[in-house]
Every structure is written in C-alpha cells, then in structure tokens.
Design a protein around this motif. Sequence first.
Motif, mmCIF file in Angstrom:
data_model
loop_
_atom_site.group_PDB
_atom_site.id
_atom_site.type_symbol
_atom_site.label_atom_id
_atom_site.label_comp_id
_atom_site.label_asym_id
_atom_site.label_seq_id
_atom_site.Cartn_x
_atom_site.Cartn_y
_atom_site.Cartn_z
ATOM 1 N N UNK A 255 45.469 39.516 39.025
ATOM 2 C CA UNK A 255 44.111 39.475 39.579
ATOM 3 C C UNK A 255 44.145 39.817 41.067
ATOM 4 N N UNK A 256 45.168 39.350 41.761
ATOM 5 C CA UNK A 256 45.303 39.662 43.185
ATOM 6 C C UNK A 256 45.480 41.160 43.400
ATOM 7 N N UNK A 257 46.246 41.804 42.511
ATOM 8 C CA UNK A 257 46.434 43.262 42.614
ATOM 9 C C UNK A 257 45.101 44.001 42.441
ATOM 10 N N UNK A 258 44.321 43.561 41.448
ATOM 11 C CA UNK A 258 43.022 44.198 41.196
ATOM 12 C C UNK A 258 42.094 43.991 42.387
ATOM 13 N N UNK A 259 42.083 42.774 42.923
ATOM 14 C CA UNK A 259 41.182 42.465 44.041
ATOM 15 C C UNK A 259 41.535 43.303 45.271
ATOM 16 N N UNK A 260 42.828 43.511 45.524
ATOM 17 C CA UNK A 260 43.240 44.342 46.662
ATOM 18 C C UNK A 260 42.832 45.796 46.445
ATOM 19 N N UNK A 261 42.936 46.248 45.206
ATOM 20 C CA UNK A 261 42.625 47.648 44.898
ATOM 21 C C UNK A 261 41.153 47.974 45.136
ATOM 22 N N UNK A 262 40.273 47.007 44.834
ATOM 23 C CA UNK A 262 38.833 47.267 45.004
ATOM 24 C C UNK A 262 38.288 46.742 46.323
ATOM 25 N N UNK A 263 39.079 45.937 47.053
ATOM 26 C CA UNK A 263 38.639 45.440 48.353
ATOM 27 C C UNK A 263 37.741 44.226 48.293
ATOM 28 N N UNK A 264 37.986 43.346 47.328
ATOM 29 C CA UNK A 264 37.204 42.112 47.196
ATOM 30 C C UNK A 264 38.177 40.974 46.964
ATOM 31 N N UNK A 265 38.008 39.854 47.710
ATOM 32 C CA UNK A 265 39.002 38.793 47.558
ATOM 33 C C UNK A 265 38.982 38.203 46.146
ATOM 34 N N UNK A 266 40.124 37.647 45.754
ATOM 35 C CA UNK A 266 40.320 37.217 44.366
ATOM 36 C C UNK A 266 39.309 36.156 43.939
ATOM 37 N N UNK A 267 38.978 35.221 44.834
ATOM 38 C CA UNK A 267 38.004 34.183 44.489
ATOM 39 C C UNK A 267 36.631 34.784 44.217
ATOM 40 N N UNK A 268 36.229 35.738 45.077
ATOM 41 C CA UNK A 268 34.925 36.375 44.894
ATOM 42 C C UNK A 268 34.918 37.225 43.633
ATOM 43 N N UNK A 269 36.053 37.850 43.320
ATOM 44 C CA UNK A 269 36.152 38.651 42.103
ATOM 45 C C UNK A 269 35.966 37.767 40.870
ATOM 46 N N UNK A 270 36.651 36.634 40.859
ATOM 47 C CA UNK A 270 36.513 35.696 39.739
ATOM 48 C C UNK A 270 35.077 35.208 39.623
ATOM 49 N N UNK A 271 34.514 34.832 40.763
ATOM 50 C CA UNK A 271 33.140 34.324 40.787
ATOM 51 C C UNK A 271 32.161 35.394 40.294
ATOM 52 N N UNK A 272 32.401 36.651 40.715
ATOM 53 C CA UNK A 272 31.526 37.742 40.321
ATOM 54 C C UNK A 272 31.582 38.041 38.837
ATOM 55 N N UNK A 273 32.777 38.048 38.259
ATOM 56 C CA UNK A 273 32.906 38.283 36.821
ATOM 57 C C UNK A 273 32.192 37.187 36.034
ATOM 58 N N UNK A 274 32.290 35.949 36.527
ATOM 59 C CA UNK A 274 31.629 34.844 35.846
ATOM 60 C C UNK A 274 30.118 35.023 35.871
ATOM 61 N N UNK A 275 29.590 35.482 37.014
ATOM 62 C CA UNK A 275 28.141 35.650 37.146
ATOM 63 C C UNK A 275 27.632 36.866 36.374
ATOM 64 N N UNK A 276 28.382 37.984 36.438
ATOM 65 C CA UNK A 276 27.917 39.228 35.821
ATOM 66 C C UNK A 276 28.201 39.265 34.326
ATOM 67 N N UNK A 277 29.404 38.821 33.919
ATOM 68 C CA UNK A 277 29.824 38.961 32.520
ATOM 69 C C UNK A 277 29.940 37.634 31.770
#
Length: 352
Positions: A255-277
């Motif tokens: 997850x950290x690798x994905x977050x670095x690739x898109x430029x969004x911190x891992x916590x926000x990425x997790x939070x965003x997936x929960x909200x969107x999907x």
Amino acid sequence: MNIIQSNSIPLDKVIMDISDSLNTKLIQECSEFTLEIPPEWGEGTIKAIDFQNGLGLIRYDCTFKEDLEIRFIVNDVHPLKFLYGLEGEFHHRFENEEELHKIKQYQNAIVASSGNNGHILYFKGNNKTAINSLEVTRFDFREQLKCELKTLEKTLSDLFNDVKAVKSFYFKGYYSLVIAHLFNKILDLGDGDFARRIFLEGIAYNMLGEEILHYQDSLKKDGDGTKGLLSRIEVKLIDEATLVIKNNLGDLGTIEDISKQVGLNANKLQDGFQKVYGKSVNGYVKQERLDLASYLLLNTDKQMGEIVEIIGLNSKSYFSKIFREAYGVSPLQFRKTNFTEKQQRIQKKYEK
C-alpha cells in the motif's frame, strides 16, 4: 498584457463594467447576466447572477488571446470571494499587495481584502480557464443570518462579521467532491427561467455550506492523520491508484508503494478507498484479483497455477480458499458452471 477594470459594486454593475471594457453586448434575463468574449479578445463567456441576502455567483469560462488582468477597484468594501479553479489555472492578488497566488484546477481560495482594497484576477493568454466565484457581500449577508453566524468556528465567524474589512484573509486548498458535483449541477441546468433561478440560488447556498464544512474540516485531523472530506484532487489520485492496481495485479507492491506512486499518503489512500468503494485498499485488490481470476477461468484454458501467478498470489490453496468464500464453489467447479448474473458482469468488465 491587457487590463480591464470594474469600478463598481454590486455584481450586476461589475459585469456591466466588464462588458463595457470588452465592448460586447450584455444579455440580461431577470437577475442573470451573460456576455460573450468578442473574437478580438478571445472566446468564451462570463456569466453572473445576483441572489438575495448578499450572495452572488460569477462564472468565467473563457480563453483570452493575450495575458489579461481583470481589476476590481472601487472605493468601498469588496465582497468576500470563494474562488474555484474548474479548468486551467489563474492568479489572484490583492490590490495593495504584489504577491500573486496561483490557483490551479481543483483548487479553491477564500479571499477577503482589507479596507477598500480590491482584487485582481490574472488570466494567462491562450489558456482555457474556468472559474466559479461565489461572492458574499458581508453586511447584507450578516443582517439576514446574525444568529446562525454565531455558531461558526471563530475564524469563519470573524471573517463573515468583518463587514468593514478590518483584516485581509487568504486561504487556499482543494475543494471537495461534493462541491465538484454541485458545479456539474449548475452546468446541467437549462435556460433561464423561474425554476433555474431557484435551483441556482439553492446550489449557491449549498456551495457555501459545503465550503464552510470543508474549511472547518481542513483545520482538524483524525488520529490517523486523515480528514473527513475528500477533495476533488484526492478522488482523482484514488482513481489513479485503482489503475495502478488493475495494471499491476501480477506484481503489485505494498500500500505504501501505491501511495508513493500516486502521491497520496497511505492513510488518506485507505480512507479514500473506504469512502469511494466501501472497502479497504486490500479489500479492493482482493476483489480485482477474484474478478480477473473468474474471467480467466471462464474464457481461457489456463491452468490453476498460471492463473494464481497472473493475479499476483503465491499459493493455490489460499486462492482456492478466498475464491470459495466469495463464490461458494471451488475454482474448478466455477469453471464448469453456466453464467450467472455476477459472471456476466465480470465478462462485460474485461471485454470493454
């Protein structure tokens, strides 16, 4: 660089000044005004509508041939402005300051000048720019909502109650997905009529309410470093993360690798997936792997070991376990069955 200037308040007078400066016709339908940018200046439109209680909305959707400044200069207190970058980028500065504030697509700024100092908007030539400017005449607005304004967070309460513009204010961030959807609603509305006017006023108040919530949310963070609302740019980055996942299932990093690739911190990425999907990043990855495995089982003769490798797993037994949990049958049994509604969905997904 070209310069045009408005020396008026309120909003209807402002757009009349802009129309006169551009030497173009101004079309008025009740309290809604529209001007077309003349060919010698560029192309596009500027629209404005004045509502009750000190609230108004200007939409710039234009491309100027040369760099252009629109100067709002008048010896009076200027409206509080909520500026939203919908397309392209533009700059803002206060009349009494040299510093330029760049506002890019998906960004917004809350700006209030001090005293009778005005605002300057800078448009770069040959660049399409779309801006929504929600304008609040604070004296009129406060008179209608004195009681409600007391409940605001102190910074905002002070800002709305500063009817003499004692202090300047500047805040920049990314506007929320909810506000982006409200912009789309504005574009979907038809020609000017009574219903449109009511809808527009409702959307303007909705925008202001959402902006207040968004600003208050920006001041606080949850214990895990995330905030409660997703901005439009964050949703865009989450979309990019889903593409990273889909295109790299066989060799997907952490997850950290994905977050670095898109430029969004891992916590926000997790939070965003929960909200969107409605699921975690790992939950989303698992579903993508199962969907791809289902497609391969139904549409290829690949062996189980090959499928496991393609979807990025290392264990056939683990794959069989999660597959049975999801579909109620083993992968081999699934391959032998007829299409169900879920299987047809998967088929369509990979044959687009």
